[in-house]
Motif scaffolding. Structure first.
Motif, PDB file in Angstrom:
ATOM      1  N   PHE A 189       0.927  -1.133  -0.090  1.00 14.56           N
ATOM      2  CA  PHE A 189      -0.137   0.163  -0.040  1.00 14.56           C
ATOM      3  C   PHE A 189       0.855   1.221  -0.012  1.00 14.56           C
ATOM      4  O   PHE A 189       0.858   2.144  -0.926  1.00 14.56           O
ATOM      5  N   PHE A 190       1.919   1.175   0.649  1.00 19.78           N
ATOM      6  CA  PHE A 190       2.957   2.390   1.099  1.00 19.78           C
ATOM      7  C   PHE A 190       3.566   2.602  -0.530  1.00 19.78           C
ATOM      8  O   PHE A 190       3.938   3.838  -0.827  1.00 19.78           O
ATOM      9  N   MET A 191       3.922   1.675  -1.097  1.00 20.50           N
ATOM     10  CA  MET A 191       4.622   1.454  -2.333  1.00 20.50           C
ATOM     11  C   MET A 191       3.669   2.169  -3.375  1.00 20.50           C
ATOM     12  O   MET A 191       3.963   3.068  -4.039  1.00 20.50           O
ATOM     13  N   LYS A 192       2.380   1.594  -3.197  1.00 17.42           N
ATOM     14  CA  LYS A 192       1.261   2.513  -4.355  1.00 17.42           C
ATOM     15  C   LYS A 192       1.353   3.893  -4.276  1.00 17.42           C
ATOM     16  O   LYS A 192       0.915   4.664  -5.174  1.00 17.42           O
ATOM     17  N   ILE A 193       1.303   4.416  -2.863  1.00 20.11           N
ATOM     18  CA  ILE A 193       1.174   5.607  -2.537  1.00 20.11           C
ATOM     19  C   ILE A 193       2.343   6.593  -3.212  1.00 20.11           C
ATOM     20  O   ILE A 193       2.386   7.587  -3.972  1.00 20.11           O
ATOM     21  N   LYS A 194       3.715   5.846  -3.045  1.00 19.10           N
ATOM     22  CA  LYS A 194       4.945   6.629  -3.510  1.00 19.10           C
ATOM     23  C   LYS A 194       4.847   6.358  -5.158  1.00 19.10           C
ATOM     24  O   LYS A 194       5.140   7.514  -5.782  1.00 19.10           O
ATOM     25  N   ALA A 195       4.218   5.546  -5.701  1.00 21.69           N
ATOM     26  CA  ALA A 195       4.245   5.397  -7.083  1.00 21.69           C
ATOM     27  C   ALA A 195       3.153   6.354  -7.645  1.00 21.69           C
ATOM     28  O   ALA A 195       3.371   7.194  -8.653  1.00 21.69           O
TER      29      ALA A 195
END
Length: 401
Positions: free
Chosen positions: A388-394
């Motif tokens: 989820f946090f990686m999706k936010i960064k992307a």
């Protein structure tokens, strides 16, 4: 399918047979191409002896309405440099049960659709889709340039119901998400400063945030030279909840004998909380009539507009003067909720006055927070916070300086 065509799709192999394992499923059996020498996955050497062979089934991209599965022999080689190692297959990712073309297809789908929907469309497991998408983001995301960061924006958002939160840190100049972590305490937030490093902490000039005492204290400890700037949106939203809502309810309760007037006030919440420029057509008249008929509501509505002006002062001296006047008027209003809010706000005034020097666009921060909520809602919640946090960064890779 001839050998040239099969080599185009599956280099090093030729098609041995086709089998319809189900009405909508196709099993393609491959065999090694005798004219293609297997090579070591580690060093690329092709002068290797075959150690042993195992049969593997892997998913290929769908062909029309058929779900395609490949069955192929995978050889382990005896490399004189690397020892016993699996052969290199260009179209088959190492230790995976799907082909590169299927992974590319899934990557294109996850840019547009939730993981759950991609899993239903492809017939792959949720975790397989997640792993493919996660690897894509690791490959594409650029590492933030820590030494160039000067201004930060902090915000928090709910992970799940039940008061579980995460904190997000954004570069105010590039709007790139630098860090996301679970929790909103000082301990939860501290790993960001570890990642930033001592030189990065020393370079920070200003930090925008809501009135979160824990984050405030941690910023002041790690970056003592930085000025904390409190976020306009959060302060005004807090004013709406603690002052306007309280006065509206109190005024409605005083009109128990006048059901029609009480109903008007009870239903006026969004009329009072919205900015005048965002009111639907015709609602300006309703708002004017409401404020004219109710003096306490008129007072707190005007005080909300005056509160916003603190963030638009040309310098700190003017901001201080505006605050002094606002505070005086709040204490003279005779409205208890307004007086209590002003007393609480007094302890945060340095962070509000700092906005006269450090112009941080708080609307950008709130817009990003809304986008995060959409990402979470599209996935119906995430089982893996790291993903989820990686999706936010992307979603917020930043723009060029």
């Amino acid at each position: 399918m001839n050998a040239n065509l099969s080599s185009l799709f599956w280099e090093g192999f030729t098609v041995d047979s086709f089998t319809h394992s189900a009405p909508d499923a196709l099993l393609i059996t491959l065999r090694p191409d005798p004219g293609f020498a297997p090579s070591c996955r580690r060093c690329g050497c092709s002068d290797c002896a075959v150690h042993d062979v195992s049969v593997r089934r892997v998913r290929e991209r769908d062909l029309l309405h058929w779900r395609v599965t490949l069955q192929l022999p995978v050889r382990r080689l005896r490399c004189f440099r690397c020892g016993i190692v699996t052969e290199s297959i260009s179209w088959l990712p190492e230790r995976q049960r799907y082909t590169s073309s299927l992974a590319t297809w899934v990557e294109s789908l996850t840019r547009l659709l939730p993981v759950k929907h991609v899993a239903q469309l492809t017939g792959l497991h949720w975790h397989t889709i997640k792993n493919i998408d996660y690897r894509r983001m690791l490959r594409e995301l650029r590492e933030p340039e820590r030494h160039t960061v000067r201004r930060l924006m902090l915000d928090e958002f709910a992970l799940f119901k039940g008061h579980r939160y995460a904190t997000v840190v954004v570069d105010a100049d590039t709007q790139q998400v630098l860090w996301v972590g679970e929790g909103r305490s000082r301990v939860a937030f501290r790993p960001f400063f570890t990642w930033l490093g001592s030189e990065g902490c020393a370079a920070i000039e200003s930090v925008a945030m809501d009135m979160n005492t824990a984050l405030d204290l941690e910023v002041r400890e790690q970056c003592p030279q930085a000025e904390v700037v409190y976020d306009l949106f959060h302060v005004v939203a807090k004013f709406g909840r603690e002052v306007i809502d309280r006065v509206r309810v109190d005024q409605a309760n005083q009109l128990r004998d006048n059901k029609k007037a009480r109903k008007v006030i009870k239903r006026s919440r969004w009329l009072l909380l919205r900015n005048p420029e965002n009111l639907p057509e015709g609602h300006e008249v309703k708002l004017a009539e409401l404020l004219e008929a109710n003096q306490p509501l008129n007072t707190v509505y005007v005080m909300k507009s005056a509160l916003k002006e603190l963030w638009y002062a040309p310098d700190k001296k003017v901001a201080q003067r505006r605050w002094n006047e606002w505070y005086r008027q709040s204490q003279e209003s005779g409205i208890k909720a307004l007086q209590q809010f002003a007393e609480k706000l007094k302890g945060y005034m340095s962070g509000i006055i700092a906005s006269a020097t450090h112009r941080l666009n708080t609307s950008v921060l709130e817009g990003m927070n809304n986008r995060i909520k959409v990402i979470k809602r599209m996935a119906y919640g995430y089982r893996d916070n790291d993903y989820f946090f990686m999706k936010i960064k992307a979603a917020f890779p930043g723009k060029a300086r």
